[in-house]
Design a protein around this motif. Structure first.
Motif, short mmCIF file in Angstrom:
data_model
loop_
_atom_site.label_atom_id
_atom_site.label_comp_id
_atom_site.label_asym_id
_atom_site.label_seq_id
_atom_site.Cartn_x
_atom_site.Cartn_y
_atom_site.Cartn_z
N LYS A 149 42.07 28.07 50.13
CA LYS A 149 43.24 28.55 50.87
C LYS A 149 43.81 27.47 51.79
CE LYS A 149 43.38 32.90 51.95
NZ LYS A 149 42.75 34.02 52.66
N ARG B 146 49.03 41.55 54.65
CA ARG B 146 48.91 42.86 54.00
C ARG B 146 50.18 43.64 54.33
NH1 ARG B 146 45.97 45.86 56.78
NH2 ARG B 146 45.48 44.46 58.49
N LYS C 118 52.28 44.66 60.86
CA LYS C 118 52.69 43.27 60.57
C LYS C 118 54.23 43.16 60.58
CE LYS C 118 48.32 42.23 59.43
NZ LYS C 118 47.47 41.34 60.18
N GLY D 151 49.10 41.52 49.75
CA GLY D 151 48.42 42.38 48.79
C GLY D 151 48.30 43.79 49.33
N LEU E 47 44.66 35.35 61.53
CA LEU E 47 44.29 34.00 61.07
C LEU E 47 45.34 33.34 60.19
CD1 LEU E 47 40.44 33.99 60.41
CD2 LEU E 47 41.73 32.58 62.02
N GLU F 195 46.19 29.32 59.55
CA GLU F 195 46.32 28.79 58.18
C GLU F 195 47.64 28.02 58.03
OE1 GLU F 195 43.86 32.55 56.26
OE2 GLU F 195 45.93 32.24 55.67
N1 UDP Z 1 45.54 37.43 52.84
C1 UDP Z 1 45.27 37.35 51.49
N2 UDP Z 1 46.07 38.03 50.63
C2 UDP Z 1 47.10 38.80 51.06
C3 UDP Z 1 47.37 38.88 52.45
C4 UDP Z 1 46.56 38.18 53.31
O1 UDP Z 1 44.33 36.66 51.06
O2 UDP Z 1 47.78 39.38 50.23
C5 UDP Z 1 44.66 36.69 53.73
C6 UDP Z 1 45.35 35.73 54.69
O3 UDP Z 1 45.59 34.48 54.08
C7 UDP Z 1 44.32 35.67 55.80
C8 UDP Z 1 43.74 37.08 55.80
O4 UDP Z 1 43.99 37.63 54.53
O5 UDP Z 1 43.28 34.76 55.48
C9 UDP Z 1 44.40 37.98 56.83
O6 UDP Z 1 43.80 37.78 58.03
P1 UDP Z 1 44.58 38.11 59.37
O7 UDP Z 1 43.61 37.88 60.46
O8 UDP Z 1 45.88 37.33 59.44
O9 UDP Z 1 45.02 39.63 59.25
P2 UDP Z 1 44.26 40.97 58.83
O10 UDP Z 1 44.71 41.27 57.43
O11 UDP Z 1 42.79 40.74 58.95
O12 UDP Z 1 44.81 41.99 59.80
#
Ligand code: UDP
Length: 400
Positions: A194, A224, A229, A254, A313, A317
């Motif tokens: 990633k 998500r 968000k 996702g 996070l 990123e």
């Molecule tokens: N992420 C992912 N796929 C998606 C949406 C988010 O892999 O469709 C990842 C994103 O890159 C990050 C994590 O999920 O590493 C989300 O972490 P964050 O702390 O921003 O938010 P959370 O979803 O835990 O509230």
């Protein structure tokens, strides 16, 4: 192939890996048992997958156990999760019992023979009731429990106070407790799929595959599909910007299996996007790590307009890829974005639009902010800093 500690010399601040070796001298040979409730999916599992082998490279005998539970148990702990983050939930006596029973049952099969036992989040928190008090027990809370449903917190607190210490992701996430409390920010792994370097050709190939033209400045939010968000707010901000500056908007995310609200939010996003050919709503399958990496690298500005957030996070990123980030004034976003220096925190659609326009009109400022953002992440939010925290905690607790 998984990265080795030596590989982090290239990305961590100078001297970090040597410092880790020196710190590890104090705790070498000691054992650290991590316990959580899932091996895959979610930030805790992602971070443990990398931290455990790296700790072993440093001579700590780090292990990781996962508690087993029925669907009923995970429904109960999901309710706990929501209640602890302040959402009103119906929780019956039977649900509390189910939680206790699963913890008691798991305790029978776990070997708690470690110098430090790190229990992650509420699901396994009650294990402390049944495990031997030989090593130090530490509860690592990844949630914002500053405004919980009182009854659920009172129940959980009875277990938490038995620990030797607790760790929270932000000072404001914590509760008053009679045990020592530590703050530990989460981290990203700069060498994972990633976040690792990607060449321009590789990025372009992925964008082509995702159907994203590369003809104009791009705004991106990766999240998500969750109302907190605020993806619809991002579309509204984009519409204001678009009156003056031509650009694209990508909303990539996702749907989590355990989140029944996601589909409704996605439908709302699609409706709000309408037929605008410059808005791309991408539904990403799980493990779209390289795709997220490429999207973040291709973006001109990254947005994370959350109205409520855990740590967020995605901000680090994007910053790691040299992008300025405009984020909601919520949770951990506020410690990642240094206002004016690495991006902007905003509290309204208009505020977001104003900052987006400013950065689109001042690309040299955006570039400088992105470069500073990367350095801020290098110093504060990489996995190597997280390792330093754990080694320090182990040595502090060993001395107590
Ligand atoms: N992420 C992912 N796929 C998606 C949406 C988010 O892999 O469709 C990842 C994103 O890159 C990050 C994590 O999920 O590493 C989300 O972490 P964050 O702390 O921003 O938010 P959370 O979803 O835990 O509230």
């Amino acid at each position: 192939m998984l990265a080795r500690l030596e590989d982090y010399r290239e990305v961590a601040p100078p001297g970090t890996v040597d410092l880790l070796y020196r710190l590890s001298e104090k705790v070498k040979g000691r054992s650290l048992l991590n316990i959580n409730s899932t091996r895959f999916g979610g930030g805790v599992a992602e971070i443990l997958t990398r931290l455990v082998p790296l700790l072993n490279e440093l001579g700590v005998k780090a292990t990781w156990e996962v508690i087993q539970g029925s669907d009923e148990f995970f429904a109960v702990t999901k309710s706990f999760h929501n209640a602890l983050q302040g959402r009103e939930q119906e929780i019956s006596e039977r649900m509390y019992q189910a939680y206790v029973e699963v913890n008691r049952e798991n305790a029978k099969h776990l070997l708690f023979e470690a110098d430090m036992i790190l229990v992650h989040d509420p699901q396994p928190a009650a294990l402390i009731e049944y495990g031997p008090r030989v090593g130090k027990w530490v509860w690592r809370c990844h949630l914002d429990i500053s405004q919980p449903m009182r009854r659920v917190w009172r129940f959980l607190r009875n277990y938490v106070v038995k620990y030797d210490a607790a760790i929270f992701s932000l000072p404001t996430f914590a509760q008053k407790l009679p045990i020592p409390q530590f703050v530990m920010y989460p981290s990203i792994d700069p060498l994972s799929d990633k976040n690792r370097e990607l060449g321009r050709r590789e990025v372009n190939k992925i964008l082509d595959r995702l159907g994203i033209p590369r003809d104009k400045p791009t705004l991106l939010q990766v999240s998500r599909f969750d109302q907190f968000k605020d993806p619809v707010g991002v579309i509204k901000a984009y519409r204001i910007v678009k009156k003056h500056n031509d650009c694209r908007l990508i909303l990539a995310g996702g749907l989590a299996d355990d989140d029944p609200e996601g589909k409704a939010v996605l439908d709302e996003v699609k409706e709000s996007a309408g037929q605008d050919p410059d808005i791309h709503v991408l539904e990403l399958p799980p493990n779209s790590n390289i795709e997220i990496n490429a999207l973040q690298r291709a973006a001109t500005i990254v947005i994370q307009k959350s109205t409520k957030e855990g740590f967020g996070l995605t901000v680090s990123e994007a910053m790691w890829k040299g992008k300025p980030v405009i984020g909601g004034d919520a949770g951990g976003i506020t410690v990642q974005i240094l206002y004016y220096l690495t991006g902007y925190t905003v509290s309204s659609v208009e505020g977001a639009a104003f900052r987006i326009r400013y950065l689109l009109n001042n690309p040299q400022v955006a570039r400088k902010m992105g470069a500073d953002a990367k350095e801020h992440v290098r110093r504060n939010f990489l996995i190597t800093r997280h390792l330093t925290d754990y080694l320090t905690l182990m040595s502090v607790l060993a001395e107590r």
